[in-house]
Design an enzyme around this catalytic site. Structure first.
Site, mmCIF file in Angstrom:
data_model
loop_
_atom_site.group_PDB
_atom_site.id
_atom_site.type_symbol
_atom_site.label_atom_id
_atom_site.label_comp_id
_atom_site.label_asym_id
_atom_site.label_seq_id
_atom_site.Cartn_x
_atom_site.Cartn_y
_atom_site.Cartn_z
ATOM 1 C CG ASN A 130 64.900 52.976 32.891
ATOM 2 O OD1 ASN A 130 63.888 53.705 32.560
ATOM 3 N ND2 ASN A 130 65.430 52.373 31.956
ATOM 4 N NE ARG A 153 65.329 57.212 31.028
ATOM 5 C CZ ARG A 153 64.347 56.791 30.160
ATOM 6 N NH1 ARG A 153 63.476 55.660 30.329
ATOM 7 N NH2 ARG A 153 64.370 57.389 29.034
ATOM 8 C CG HIS A 163 65.836 57.886 24.550
ATOM 9 N ND1 HIS A 163 65.342 58.026 23.371
ATOM 10 C CD2 HIS A 163 65.237 57.299 25.384
ATOM 11 C CE1 HIS A 163 63.858 57.499 23.405
ATOM 12 N NE2 HIS A 163 63.752 57.246 24.651
ATOM 13 C CG HIS A 220 67.282 54.818 22.386
ATOM 14 N ND1 HIS A 220 68.035 54.148 23.175
ATOM 15 C CD2 HIS A 220 66.068 54.706 22.709
ATOM 16 C CE1 HIS A 220 67.200 53.864 24.125
ATOM 17 N NE2 HIS A 220 66.005 54.084 23.779
ATOM 18 C CG ASP A 263 55.600 44.584 19.923
ATOM 19 O OD1 ASP A 263 56.634 44.306 18.874
ATOM 20 O OD2 ASP A 263 55.779 44.194 20.985
ATOM 21 N NE ARG A 299 58.079 42.009 20.072
ATOM 22 C CZ ARG A 299 58.213 42.011 21.328
ATOM 23 N NH1 ARG A 299 58.969 40.946 21.871
ATOM 24 N NH2 ARG A 299 57.876 42.982 22.001
ATOM 25 N N GLY A 317 64.962 48.325 21.875
ATOM 26 C CA GLY A 317 64.178 46.925 21.557
ATOM 27 C C GLY A 317 64.032 46.721 20.059
ATOM 28 N N GLY A 361 65.798 48.771 17.487
ATOM 29 C CA GLY A 361 67.461 48.784 16.688
ATOM 30 C C GLY A 361 68.148 47.276 17.060
ATOM 31 C CD GLU A 399 67.857 53.780 28.735
ATOM 32 O OE1 GLU A 399 67.124 52.667 28.557
ATOM 33 O OE2 GLU A 399 67.440 54.786 28.558
HETATM 34 N N1 LIG Z 1 61.938 40.817 18.580
HETATM 35 C C1 LIG Z 1 61.906 41.904 18.190
HETATM 36 N N2 LIG Z 1 61.733 42.225 16.774
HETATM 37 C C2 LIG Z 1 61.088 43.509 16.481
HETATM 38 N N3 LIG Z 1 60.883 44.580 17.635
HETATM 39 C C3 LIG Z 1 61.108 44.152 19.031
HETATM 40 C C4 LIG Z 1 61.641 43.017 19.089
HETATM 41 N N4 LIG Z 1 61.758 42.931 20.593
HETATM 42 C C5 LIG Z 1 61.054 44.077 21.026
HETATM 43 N N5 LIG Z 1 60.776 44.932 19.756
HETATM 44 C C6 LIG Z 1 60.500 46.332 20.110
HETATM 45 O O1 LIG Z 1 60.994 46.942 21.115
HETATM 46 C C7 LIG Z 1 60.230 47.752 21.792
HETATM 47 C C8 LIG Z 1 60.477 48.085 22.980
HETATM 48 O O2 LIG Z 1 61.702 48.667 22.815
HETATM 49 P P1 LIG Z 1 62.439 49.030 24.480
HETATM 50 O O3 LIG Z 1 63.627 49.659 24.085
HETATM 51 O O4 LIG Z 1 62.338 48.011 25.498
HETATM 52 O O5 LIG Z 1 61.526 50.575 24.848
HETATM 53 P P2 LIG Z 1 61.111 51.296 26.065
HETATM 54 O O6 LIG Z 1 62.207 51.404 26.851
HETATM 55 O O7 LIG Z 1 60.668 52.538 25.430
HETATM 56 O O8 LIG Z 1 59.972 50.567 26.644
HETATM 57 C C9 LIG Z 1 58.753 47.271 21.409
HETATM 58 O O9 LIG Z 1 57.629 48.057 21.345
HETATM 59 C C10 LIG Z 1 58.877 46.428 20.173
HETATM 60 O O10 LIG Z 1 58.338 47.220 19.162
HETATM 61 C C1 LIG Z 2 62.365 59.978 26.943
HETATM 62 C C2 LIG Z 2 61.737 58.830 26.430
HETATM 63 O O1 LIG Z 2 61.188 58.829 25.127
HETATM 64 O O2 LIG Z 2 61.685 57.663 27.120
HETATM 65 P P1 LIG Z 2 60.896 56.294 26.941
HETATM 66 O O3 LIG Z 2 61.744 55.946 25.667
HETATM 67 O O4 LIG Z 2 61.524 55.368 28.022
HETATM 68 O O5 LIG Z 2 59.649 56.517 26.780
HETATM 69 MG MG LIG Z 3 63.616 52.815 26.906
#
Ligand SMILES: Nc1ncnc2c1ncn2[C@@H]1O[C@H](COP(=O)(O)OP(=O)(O)O)[C@@H](O)[C@H]1O
Ligand SMILES: CC(=O)OP(=O)(O)O
Ligand SMILES: [Mg+2]
Length: 401
Positions: free
Chosen positions: A10, A94, A183, A211, A285, A287, A333, A335, A387
């Site tokens: 991915n 992916r 997504h 998502h 982020d 958090r 992350g 959600g 995913e």
């Molecule tokens: N415990 C948590 N509380 C709040 N937000 C979180 C937590 N853990 C992760 N995140 C959020 O999730 C995001 C990453 O989500 P993720 O689905 O892994 O994203 P991506 O696949 O786009 O990299 C981080 O930037 C952060 O904002």
């Molecule tokens: C399509 C897309 O936004 O992917 P990612 O959340 O992994 O950046």
């Molecule tokens: Mg992602």
């Protein structure tokens, strides 16, 4: 020996998440992540799951996605799970943008590669990374089937009324300007898992999937088929994201060009990388933003308010699109982890049906679960996305014959 393992890659714009699975029972043999590819401080985190061996983390200079995959292959080999294994059946990738060409997972050949490459202008952050992963994997195992699973595929069921922009049809068609959505692997997986959580078949339920990761998108899924989604031609449209603006008046762009003297590339960078939460408050982020809100930080609070306002508008819109909504599912992350976001996004929407139980919402868990009170007209769920498992399943289904 029959080959039953699938390696899933991915590839994001600056990271690769990977998993090696045995598809006889979908067990994970190894999982890992390469971060900050092409940046200072790139690092690899690898966890073999075969004999309980612990996580190995190391800082290594990783210039691009080709180097990343080579480093991953080395780590796997150290656990006896190398890419040369005869048990490896396929590699699943992916691929973010499949345009209108790909509605199903596809075994990759030169023509497929050329089409993914042609789509780079509409996924400049993602498709080049995906291509590099595929090319490197092919070079390492030219004999092995490589399968592309497209983010856009699940959304190809959208009706024209949702997929078309209201611009001149000839211009739109000449440049393939339409709403593709992204997504999709996650929206498909989570909408099915939400139906299962309700004890129903996917065909029996209408679900809104949120998502919320660094990239974020919403989708309206009627009886298992996507009928609308918030991302469009590119992953820039829709919700407020970590670094992307989501929806803006397109005239903002002309204004920044004419009055601000900015170039196309500067505006592209502004909207994709310097906007959203990071542009509003300096952090992307959730958090960190949540921590700052607790300390009374007004910029963090404003950023959060804008994020939630947009999310609410999409939830309301998709209630209208679907008419009857059975469930709203939070994933990715933010959600899955940010109870504050879930609570705020649905606050005041009780007249539309959804309700959140504060105690259930506060529970931390890796399991799919309901957070609405018993008897709520619209169930609210937290459903961890997967995913990689979905890509592995679709990949193996294509090669296991
Ligand atoms: N415990 C948590 N509380 C709040 N937000 C979180 C937590 N853990 C992760 N995140 C959020 O999730 C995001 C990453 O989500 P993720 O689905 O892994 O994203 P991506 O696949 O786009 O990299 C981080 O930037 C952060 O904002
Ligand atoms: C399509 C897309 O936004 O992917 P990612 O959340 O992994 O950046
Ligand atoms: Mg992602």
């Amino acid at each position: 020996m029959t080959a039953t393992r699938v390696l899933v890659l991915n590839s994001g714009s600056s990271s690769v998440k990977y998993q090696l699975l045995d598809m006889r029972d979908s067990t994970r043999l190894a999982v890992g992540l390469v971060e900050r590819i092409g940046e200072q401080g790139s690092r690899l985190k690898h966890t073999p799951l075969t004999d309980g061996g612990g996580t190995r983390e190391r800082s290594v200079a990783i210039a691009d996605h080709a180097a990343a995959l080579k480093a991953v292959a080395e780590e796997l080999a150290r656990d006896g799970l190398g890419l040369d294994s005869p048990e490896l059946a396929a590699i699943g990738h992916r691929v973010v943008h499949g345009g209108q060409s790909f509605t199903e997972p596809t075994v990759i050949d030169d023509a497929v590669l050329a089409e993914i490459e042609r789509l780079i202008p509409v996924a400049p952050l993602h498709n080049p990374a995906n291509l590099m992963g595929i090319r490197t994997a092919r070079a390492l195992r030219p004999d092995l089937p490589q399968v592309a699973v497209f983010d856009t595929a699940f959304h190809t069921t959208m009706p024209e009324s949702a997929a078309r922009y209201a611009i001149d049809v000839a211009t739109a068609d000449a440049y393939r300007v339409r709403r593709y959505g992204f997504h999709g692997t996650s929206h498909a997986y989570v909408s099915r898992a939400t139906a299962a959580l309700l004890g129903k078949a996917p065909e029996e339920v209408n679900v809104i999937v949120l998502h919320l990761g660094n990239g974020a998108s919403a989708s309206a899924v009627r009886a298992g088929r996507c009928v609308d989604t918030s991302m469009g031609l590119t992953p820039l449209e829709g919700l407020v994201m970590g670094t992307r603006s989501g929806d803006i008046d397109p005239a903002v762009i002309f204004h920044l060009m004419r009055v601000g003297g900015m170039s196309t590339d500067e505006i592209d960078t502004l909207l994709n990388k310097k906007s959203g939460l990071i542009g509003l408050c300096g952090d992307n982020d959730m958090r960190e933003i949540s921590r700052r809100i607790d300390e009374g930080d007004e910029r963090a609070e404003l950023a959060f308010g804008i994020y939630i306002h947009r999310l609410k508008k999409y939830i309301g819109a998709y209630c209208a699109v679907l008419g009857r909504v059975d469930a709203i599912a939070f994933t990715a992350g933010v959600g899955e982890n940010a109870a504050r976001v879930r609570q705020a996004a649905l606050a005041g929407l009780e007249p539309l049906g959804p309700a959140v139980d504060a105690d259930l919402n506060a529970v931390r868990s890796d399991e799919a679960r309901l957070i609405s009170p018993a008897g709520a007209r619209v169930a609210v769920a937290v459903v961890p996305t997967d995913e990689e498992l979905e890509i592995a399943t679709q990949t193996y289904a294509l090669v296991d014959r």
